[in-house]
Scaffold this motif. Structure first.
Motif, mmCIF file in Angstrom:
data_model
loop_
_atom_site.group_PDB
_atom_site.id
_atom_site.type_symbol
_atom_site.label_atom_id
_atom_site.label_comp_id
_atom_site.label_asym_id
_atom_site.label_seq_id
_atom_site.Cartn_x
_atom_site.Cartn_y
_atom_site.Cartn_z
ATOM 1 N N LYS A 113 -38.162 39.536 -1.186
ATOM 2 C CA LYS A 113 -38.919 39.159 -2.381
ATOM 3 C C LYS A 113 -39.269 37.680 -2.486
ATOM 4 N N GLY A 114 -38.546 36.817 -1.762
ATOM 5 C CA GLY A 114 -38.762 35.392 -1.913
ATOM 6 C C GLY A 114 -38.035 34.847 -3.127
ATOM 7 N N MET A 115 -38.053 33.549 -3.300
ATOM 8 C CA MET A 115 -37.338 32.930 -4.413
ATOM 9 C C MET A 115 -37.990 33.220 -5.751
ATOM 10 N N GLU A 116 -39.311 33.364 -5.756
ATOM 11 C CA GLU A 116 -40.033 33.557 -7.009
ATOM 12 C C GLU A 116 -39.629 34.846 -7.715
ATOM 13 N N GLU A 117 -39.345 35.883 -6.950
ATOM 14 C CA GLU A 117 -39.015 37.183 -7.543
ATOM 15 C C GLU A 117 -37.523 37.487 -7.495
ATOM 16 N N PHE A 118 -36.738 36.525 -7.068
ATOM 17 C CA PHE A 118 -35.285 36.708 -7.011
ATOM 18 C C PHE A 118 -34.708 36.735 -8.421
ATOM 19 N N SER A 119 -33.851 37.699 -8.697
ATOM 20 C CA SER A 119 -33.186 37.769 -9.998
ATOM 21 C C SER A 119 -31.815 38.414 -9.839
ATOM 22 N N MET A 120 -30.946 38.164 -10.803
ATOM 23 C CA MET A 120 -29.615 38.757 -10.778
ATOM 24 C C MET A 120 -29.717 40.281 -10.901
ATOM 25 N N ARG A 121 -30.660 40.766 -11.672
ATOM 26 C CA ARG A 121 -30.819 42.211 -11.829
ATOM 27 C C ARG A 121 -31.215 42.858 -10.508
ATOM 28 N N LYS A 122 -32.172 42.252 -9.810
ATOM 29 C CA LYS A 122 -32.599 42.813 -8.520
ATOM 30 C C LYS A 122 -31.482 42.738 -7.490
ATOM 31 N N LEU A 123 -30.702 41.670 -7.558
ATOM 32 C CA LEU A 123 -29.577 41.530 -6.640
ATOM 33 C C LEU A 123 -28.535 42.608 -6.917
ATOM 34 N N ALA A 124 -28.269 42.859 -8.191
ATOM 35 C CA ALA A 124 -27.310 43.903 -8.567
ATOM 36 C C ALA A 124 -27.813 45.277 -8.135
ATOM 37 N N ASP A 125 -29.101 45.521 -8.292
ATOM 38 C CA ASP A 125 -29.677 46.797 -7.855
ATOM 39 C C ASP A 125 -29.506 46.983 -6.352
ATOM 40 N N LEU A 126 -29.689 45.906 -5.609
ATOM 41 C CA LEU A 126 -29.548 45.985 -4.162
ATOM 42 C C LEU A 126 -28.115 46.320 -3.766
ATOM 43 N N LEU A 127 -27.163 45.827 -4.558
ATOM 44 C CA LEU A 127 -25.739 46.078 -4.297
ATOM 45 C C LEU A 127 -25.252 47.368 -4.940
ATOM 46 N N ASN A 128 -26.127 47.989 -5.753
ATOM 47 C CA ASN A 128 -25.787 49.221 -6.463
ATOM 48 C C ASN A 128 -24.631 49.010 -7.442
ATOM 49 N N ILE A 129 -24.691 47.898 -8.168
ATOM 50 C CA ILE A 129 -23.671 47.585 -9.163
ATOM 51 C C ILE A 129 -24.362 47.116 -10.444
ATOM 52 N N GLN A 130 -23.578 46.914 -11.488
ATOM 53 C CA GLN A 130 -24.092 46.344 -12.725
ATOM 54 C C GLN A 130 -24.239 44.825 -12.559
ATOM 55 N N ALA A 131 -25.279 44.273 -13.166
ATOM 56 C CA ALA A 131 -25.517 42.842 -13.040
ATOM 57 C C ALA A 131 -24.336 42.014 -13.539
ATOM 58 N N ALA A 132 -23.625 42.532 -14.546
ATOM 59 C CA ALA A 132 -22.490 41.795 -15.100
ATOM 60 C C ALA A 132 -21.400 41.547 -14.064
ATOM 61 N N SER A 133 -21.320 42.439 -13.067
ATOM 62 C CA SER A 133 -20.292 42.289 -12.034
ATOM 63 C C SER A 133 -20.518 41.039 -11.189
ATOM 64 N N LEU A 134 -21.766 40.606 -11.098
ATOM 65 C CA LEU A 134 -22.075 39.422 -10.302
ATOM 66 C C LEU A 134 -21.480 38.160 -10.916
ATOM 67 N N TYR A 135 -21.388 38.157 -12.252
ATOM 68 C CA TYR A 135 -20.965 36.946 -12.942
ATOM 69 C C TYR A 135 -19.465 36.659 -12.807
ATOM 70 N N TRP A 136 -18.721 37.611 -12.227
ATOM 71 C CA TRP A 136 -17.329 37.323 -11.916
ATOM 72 C C TRP A 136 -17.237 36.329 -10.769
ATOM 73 N N HIS A 137 -18.277 36.306 -9.938
ATOM 74 C CA HIS A 137 -18.282 35.454 -8.750
ATOM 75 C C HIS A 137 -19.212 34.248 -8.878
ATOM 76 N N PHE A 138 -20.350 34.449 -9.530
ATOM 77 C CA PHE A 138 -21.341 33.377 -9.671
ATOM 78 C C PHE A 138 -21.802 33.316 -11.127
ATOM 79 N N LYS A 139 -21.843 32.099 -11.672
ATOM 80 C CA LYS A 139 -22.202 31.927 -13.075
ATOM 81 C C LYS A 139 -23.674 32.177 -13.344
ATOM 82 N N SER A 140 -24.524 31.966 -12.322
ATOM 83 C CA SER A 140 -25.961 32.082 -12.532
ATOM 84 C C SER A 140 -26.672 32.268 -11.195
ATOM 85 N N LYS A 141 -27.959 32.512 -11.277
ATOM 86 C CA LYS A 141 -28.780 32.588 -10.073
ATOM 87 C C LYS A 141 -28.755 31.245 -9.339
ATOM 88 N N GLN A 142 -28.772 30.158 -10.097
ATOM 89 C CA GLN A 142 -28.760 28.838 -9.480
ATOM 90 C C GLN A 142 -27.484 28.599 -8.686
#
Length: 224
Positions: free
Chosen positions: A24-53
Motif C-alpha cells: 500500500k505504501g506509506m500513504e495508505e498505511f494504517s493501524m487498522r489495515k495492519l491489524a487486518d493483515l495480522l487478523n487481529i483487533q487493532a487494539a492489540s497493536l497498541y500493546w507493542h506500539f503506541k502509534s503508527k509513527q
C-alpha cells in the motif's frame, strides 16, 4: 500473512508492516489495515506500539541497522564514504518505502543514531569544523535518500499514467519533447534519442553523482 495466535510479537508486527508498506505504501498505511493483515483487533497493536509513527520509527531503525553492515575497512576515507553510501542505497532499494521512512522519522533510535555517527567518524579526521562535517554527512545522506525516492516515484508515476497513455510516462515525455520549441540545440531530445534517460535510477547514474560529491569534499579538504 495470517496469525491465528493472538499473542503476537513485535517481530510479527514488523514483518507485517513491511508487507503492508510493500502493498500500500506509506500513504495508505494504517493501524487498522495492519491489524487486518495480522487478523487481529487493532487494539492489540497498541500493546507493542503506541502509534503508527512509533512503528515507522522502528522500521527506520531496522533500515539503519542494515546500513551499518557496510564494509568500511578501507584505509582511504573516500572509499569508506563511497562504500557506505553505496551500501545504504542497496538497503533502501531492498526495503519498501525505506527512503520515505528515513525522511519521515526522527533519528532517535539507537541504530539510526549509530548510522549517522558512523558517517561522521569517516569524515572526522578531515580538518573541518564539526558543523561542516555534519553538513557534509547530511548532504551525502540526502543524496542517497533522494536518489531512491526519485526512482520509487518514477516507477509509481509510470504505473499511474498507463491508463492515460498507451506507453505510459515515457510515451508522454517523448510527445512533449517532439513539441518542444526554443533557441539553441535541443540537448534533452538528443539525450532521449540516445537512450540516456534509460539510465535514470541506475547504479551507474548513482555512482556519477556520488563521485561528484566525494570529489567535492576532497577538494574542500585540500583547501583547509
Amino acid at each position: 500473512m495470517r496469525i491465528k495466535n493472538l499473542q503476537i510479537t513485535e517481530e510479527d508486527i514488523m514483518k507485517a508492516a513491511w508487507d503492508l508498506l510493500d502493498q500500500k505504501g506509506m500513504e495508505e498505511f494504517s493501524m487498522r489495515k495492519l491489524a487486518d493483515l495480522l487478523n487481529i483487533q487493532a487494539a492489540s497493536l497498541y500493546w507493542h506500539f503506541k502509534s503508527k509513527q512509533s512503528i515507522f520509527q522502528a522500521l527506520a531503525n531496522e533500515v539503519a541497522k542494515q546500513c551499518l553492515l557496510a564494509d568500511i575497512s578501507h584505509e582511504d576515507w573516500k572509499d569508506r564514504l563511497s562504500g557506505f553510501a553505496s551500501h545504504m542505497r542497496e538497503v533502501l532499494h531492498n526495503y519498501p518505502c525505506s527512503a520515505q521512512l528515513l525522511m519521515r522519522t526522527l533519528p532517535s533510535e539507537p541504530d539510526y543514531l549509530s548510522m549517522i555517527n558512523t558517517m561522521l567518524q569517516i569524515l572526522d579526521p578531515l580538518r573541518f569544523s564539526d558543523s561542516y562535517k555534519f553538513s557534509l554527512v547530511t548532504t551525502v545522506m540526502n543524496y542517497v535518500i533522494s536518489f531512491e525516492l526519485d526512482r520509487y516515484e518514477m516507477n509509481r508515476l509510470n504505473v499511474a499514467m498507463q491508463d492515460e497513455s498507451a506507453g505510459g510516462a515515457p510515451s508522454m515525455f517523448k510527445q512533449s519533447l517532439d513539441l518542444h520549441t526554443g533557441s539553441g540545440p535541443n540537448i534533452i531530445k538528443r539525450m532521449h534519442e540516445n537512450q540516456i534517460f534509460n539510465e535514470l535510477g541506475s547504479a551507474h547514474m548513482f555512482r556519477i553523482g556520488l563521485d561528484a560529491i566525494v570529489r567535492g569534499i576532497e577538494q574542500l579538504a585540500m583547501q583547509e
